[in-house]
Write an enzyme that holds these catalytic residues in place. Sequence first.
Site, PDB file in Angstrom:
ATOM      1  N   THR A  41      22.983  49.452  49.591  1.00  0.00           N
ATOM      2  CA  THR A  41      23.586  50.498  50.409  1.00  0.00           C
ATOM      3  C   THR A  41      22.562  51.456  51.011  1.00  0.00           C
ATOM      4  OG1 THR A  41      24.008  51.732  48.360  1.00  0.00           O
ATOM      5  CG2 THR A  41      25.831  50.457  49.280  1.00  0.00           C
ATOM      6  N   HIS A  46      14.480  52.848  45.338  1.00  0.00           N
ATOM      7  CA  HIS A  46      13.937  54.150  44.946  1.00  0.00           C
ATOM      8  C   HIS A  46      13.558  54.103  43.474  1.00  0.00           C
ATOM      9  CE1 HIS A  46      17.814  54.923  43.024  1.00  0.00           C
ATOM     10  NE2 HIS A  46      18.416  54.646  44.170  1.00  0.00           N
ATOM     11  N   HIS A  49      15.338  52.335  40.630  1.00  0.00           N
ATOM     12  CA  HIS A  49      15.250  50.879  40.451  1.00  0.00           C
ATOM     13  C   HIS A  49      13.989  50.456  39.688  1.00  0.00           C
ATOM     14  CE1 HIS A  49      17.669  51.280  44.270  1.00  0.00           C
ATOM     15  NE2 HIS A  49      18.442  50.500  43.568  1.00  0.00           N
ATOM     16  N   LYS A  83      29.830  56.915  40.223  1.00  0.00           N
ATOM     17  CA  LYS A  83      30.195  57.498  41.512  1.00  0.00           C
ATOM     18  C   LYS A  83      31.431  58.383  41.358  1.00  0.00           C
ATOM     19  CE  LYS A  83      27.135  54.791  43.584  1.00  0.00           C
ATOM     20  NZ  LYS A  83      26.753  53.943  42.472  1.00  0.00           N
ATOM     21  N   ARG A  87      32.643  54.629  48.334  1.00  0.00           N
ATOM     22  CA  ARG A  87      31.562  54.570  49.300  1.00  0.00           C
ATOM     23  C   ARG A  87      32.005  54.015  50.652  1.00  0.00           C
ATOM     24  NH1 ARG A  87      28.549  49.926  46.137  1.00  0.00           N
ATOM     25  NH2 ARG A  87      27.585  51.744  45.253  1.00  0.00           N
ATOM     26  N   GLN A 172      31.678  41.178  39.762  1.00  0.00           N
ATOM     27  CA  GLN A 172      30.364  41.062  39.131  1.00  0.00           C
ATOM     28  C   GLN A 172      30.381  40.008  38.029  1.00  0.00           C
ATOM     29  OE1 GLN A 172      28.148  44.674  38.370  1.00  0.00           O
ATOM     30  NE2 GLN A 172      27.178  43.786  36.576  1.00  0.00           N
ATOM     31  N   ASP A 193      24.234  51.647  32.327  1.00  0.00           N
ATOM     32  CA  ASP A 193      25.560  51.942  32.874  1.00  0.00           C
ATOM     33  C   ASP A 193      26.301  50.673  33.292  1.00  0.00           C
ATOM     34  OD1 ASP A 193      23.808  51.404  34.932  1.00  0.00           O
ATOM     35  OD2 ASP A 193      24.472  53.050  36.220  1.00  0.00           O
ATOM     36  N   LYS A 228      18.030  62.581  35.240  1.00  0.00           N
ATOM     37  CA  LYS A 228      17.449  61.420  35.920  1.00  0.00           C
ATOM     38  C   LYS A 228      16.185  61.815  36.659  1.00  0.00           C
ATOM     39  CE  LYS A 228      21.356  58.301  36.608  1.00  0.00           C
ATOM     40  NZ  LYS A 228      22.118  57.513  37.604  1.00  0.00           N
ATOM     41  N   LYS A 231      14.197  62.798  41.546  1.00  0.00           N
ATOM     42  CA  LYS A 231      14.771  63.733  42.510  1.00  0.00           C
ATOM     43  C   LYS A 231      13.696  64.721  42.958  1.00  0.00           C
ATOM     44  CE  LYS A 231      19.058  62.342  42.653  1.00  0.00           C
ATOM     45  NZ  LYS A 231      19.651  61.814  43.895  1.00  0.00           N
ATOM     46  N   THR A 232      13.560  64.894  44.277  1.00  0.00           N
ATOM     47  CA  THR A 232      12.606  65.834  44.838  1.00  0.00           C
ATOM     48  C   THR A 232      13.349  66.826  45.730  1.00  0.00           C
ATOM     49  OG1 THR A 232      12.154  64.609  46.884  1.00  0.00           O
ATOM     50  CG2 THR A 232      10.924  63.945  44.915  1.00  0.00           C
TER      51      THR A 232
END
Length: 409
Positions: A41, A46, A49, A83, A87, A172, A193, A228, A231-232
């Site tokens: 998506t 990032h 992963h 989520k 999405r 899945q 998860d 997590k 994150k910036t």
Amino acid sequence: MSSVFDTLKERGLLAQVTHEEQVREILEKEKVTFYIGFDPTADSLHVGHFLQMMVMAHMQRAGHRPIAIIGGGTAMVGDPTGKTDMRRMMTREEIQHNANNFKKQLSKFIDFGEGKALMIDNAEWLLELNYVQFLREIGVHFSVNRMLTAECFKSRLERGLSFIEFNYMLMQSYDFLKLFQKYNCTFQLGGDDQWSNILGGIDLIRRVEGKEAYGMTFTLLTTSEGKKMGKTEKGALWLDAEKTSPYEFYQYWRNVHDDDVIKCLKLITFLPLEEIEKLAQLKDQEINKAKKILAYEVTKLVHGEEEAIKAQQAAESLFGKGGNAVDMPTTEITTDELGEGMNVLDLLVKTNLIPSKGEGRRLITQGGLYINDSRVETVDLVIGTQDFKENQLMVRKGKKVYHKIALKK
């Protein structure tokens, strides 16, 4: 002789495993095919992963065959895991573009040479399904009561879970069955998860084929406080150099908290554990040595050795130790734009260093903005050509964010 299972466990990568002793023995004595799914998506992978990629690399180095599944079919439905909202639906063209980018990034970790690894889009079988036939052959094996106990569904029930997302576990699980049948894929790996979805696939294979399959999940990349990582101020820490520059990427890891550096060295580098244990003995200021090694090793994995060296040199130059700042994030401004002088807030907004003048005022009031190593004391400061040294202006925001403004004619 230790197996890759022991390596993954010693480095702290494993969270949950089905049939632990059996899995250890299989991975030591056999060569297996395993798969990990990637959600297409976004147009880049990032930091979230990273652990999947490291596990794939460890497994392949031990002789096992990875399959990277691009969820082109499941992305058209949506994974409710983690989520809060459903999405946006994607086009096939978008998904294919993103998948191509993923393969380039994964290829730095995984050898996709003949027979060594595969990348497959699950749209290959999911988009051709006959709905009634799927319900009769696959849906019959799933208990709604059991599905509702899965964490990925429980967390959505209060806000609302759409029927289309409720199908995700079936899809899945079907992926695992298809890969088992077509490629003798006996292992599914994923983030912790994904545990409920992995168990669903293992159970489906047992019911349809009467055979055993296995699952492993790995820890999520989090700080010592449980948040997590990745994150910036600008959002996610991307593996695409166009979205997150190698210098910004390097600086992120250079500035991790002292409590996180050894864990990160174990999880997302290939440094031997003996070497990491030596670094773990460093105390106080000396821990910065371990942070520099972490930043260099991770940047080298993602962007290559040349970019890692450039980022390292740019970072060192900021602390007066020589090096080259040419690879620091840079914004160009022309002499015409600067004119006879520009207010510091206007300049920072123009170069996207602050989102608004209000944010800039707060930054300056709190003493967090420096120009050429001098603290900015007033929001009325005017920047002119005389402030540029060799046509360059160095800006520091807070303790860790550096930026260069280059003056062009």
